[in-house]
Design an enzyme around this catalytic site. Structure first.
Site, PDB file in Angstrom:
ATOM      1  CB  SER A  42      -3.981  -9.102  -4.012  1.00  0.00           C
ATOM      2  OG  SER A  42      -5.369  -8.844  -3.871  1.00  0.00           O
ATOM      3  CG  ASP A  80      -6.828  -3.799  -8.432  1.00  0.00           C
ATOM      4  OD1 ASP A  80      -6.984  -2.566  -8.336  1.00  0.00           O
ATOM      5  OD2 ASP A  80      -6.240  -4.487  -7.574  1.00  0.00           O
ATOM      6  CE  LYS A 108      -7.136  -1.039  -5.781  1.00  0.00           C
ATOM      7  NZ  LYS A 108      -5.757  -1.264  -6.246  1.00  0.00           N
ATOM      8  CD  GLU A 110      -1.013  -0.938  -8.620  1.00  0.00           C
ATOM      9  OE1 GLU A 110       0.188  -0.750  -8.905  1.00  0.00           O
ATOM     10  OE2 GLU A 110      -1.434  -1.996  -8.127  1.00  0.00           O
ATOM     11  CD  GLU A 171      -0.392  -1.518  -1.297  1.00  0.00           C
ATOM     12  OE1 GLU A 171      -1.161  -1.361  -2.269  1.00  0.00           O
ATOM     13  OE2 GLU A 171       0.203  -2.589  -1.063  1.00  0.00           O
TER      14      GLU A 171
HETATM   15  O1  KIV Z   1      -4.842  -5.925  -5.289  1.00  0.00           O
HETATM   16  C1  KIV Z   1      -5.190  -5.593  -4.157  1.00  0.00           C
HETATM   17  O2  KIV Z   1      -5.592  -6.431  -3.336  1.00  0.00           O
HETATM   18  C2  KIV Z   1      -5.116  -4.192  -3.789  1.00  0.00           C
HETATM   19  C3  KIV Z   1      -5.297  -3.849  -2.355  1.00  0.00           C
HETATM   20  C4  KIV Z   1      -4.221  -4.407  -1.539  1.00  0.00           C
HETATM   21  C5  KIV Z   1      -5.500  -2.402  -2.143  1.00  0.00           C
HETATM   22  O3  KIV Z   1      -4.882  -3.363  -4.620  1.00  0.00           O
END
Ligand code: KIV
Length: 254
Positions: A42, A80, A108, A110, A171
């Site tokens: 994000s 991420d 993390k 997806e 999510e």
């Molecule tokens: O990129 C992000 O901020 C996220 C969260 C919203 C879970 O993946």
């Protein structure tokens, strides 16, 4: 904090997760005992000014993960894996190692249970992500309202657990589906737009502080309006400079 401590919190203590992208904010989140800091992609929307998380690169994530680590020296940090950085197992492992080297404790991803499994088997702690997957989503609607899609999301969460993930982000899914998934998993389910029955909650820090007003999803609660505070301060500074009131003697060297 460690992955085993995070898993042991399931059913005992709600897990508090916030995103973060810079050192100063990271220091504050650490001081406030946030359980997990997520350097989310994000970043692209709320910091770098892109329309999509798809524009974020591995280099962007490395730079911001490093900044967050310098501010939060002892926090558990998840970074991420940006769009297309996990297209093959080998590419994912190389990029995940780069994020770990820059300061993350875990990455993390997806979806992609096979990649999550490969990384886990190679010693990388992985957080899964199901439901709305912003890197590949065609729209930002709630996912899993229909029974087939709901089953797919539940099965994906179970696959990610089997793949070795230590937690899974849910999510934008309906409350009852989130409850089913949370109950079905042994690892913590961290909700965002997934209602109150998850094992923890994650939100974008700029959203809860009112520092990003391009778009406010229903699930975002604003705990402050920092943009308004900034506007007032900047406007006052501008006024004082224009009038010659700043800097006064107090702010000048003799
Ligand atoms: O990129 C992000 O901020 C996220 C969260 C919203 C879970 O993946």
């Amino acid at each position: 904090m460690s992955t085993s401590k995070i898993i042991s919190m399931k059913g005992n203590e709600a897990i508090v997760v916030l995103t973060c992208y810079d050192s100063n904010m990271a220091k504050i989140l650490e001081e406030m005992n946030v359980d997990i800091i997520l350097v989310g992609d994000s970043l692209g929307n709320v910091v770098l000014g892109y329309d999509s998380t798809r524009d974020v690169t591995v280099q962007d994530m490395i730079r911001h993960t490093g900044a967050v680590r310098r501010g939060a020296v002892s926090s558990f940090i998840v970074a991420d894996m940006p769009y297309k950085s996990d297209e093959t197992n080998e590419l994912a492992l190389m990029n995940a190692n780069a994020l770990i080297d820059s300061g993350a404790d875990a990455v993390k991803i997806e979806g992609k249970p096979a990649v999550c499994k490969f990384l886990s088997q190679n010693g990388i702690a992985v957080m899964g992500h199901v439901g709305l997957l912003p890197q590949t989503a065609e729209d930002y609607k709630v996912k899993g309202k229909e029974s087939k899609e709901a089953e797919d999301i539940l099965n994906m969460a179970l696959e990610l657990e089997k793949a070795g993930c230590f937690a899974v982000v849910l999510e934008s899914v309906p409350v009852e589906l989130a409850r089913r998934i949370t109950d079905a998993l042994k690892i913590p389910a961290i909700g965002i737009g997934a209602g109150p029955y998850c094992d923890g909650q994650v939100l974008v820090v700029n959203d809860i502080l009112g520092m990003y007003d391009e778009f406010k999803p229903k699930f975002v609660k604003r705990y402050a309006n920092v943009n308004e505070i900034i506007k007032k301060a900047v406007s006052q500074y501008r006024k004082e400079v224009k009038k010659g009131e700043f800097p006064s003697d107090e702010y000048s060297f003799k």
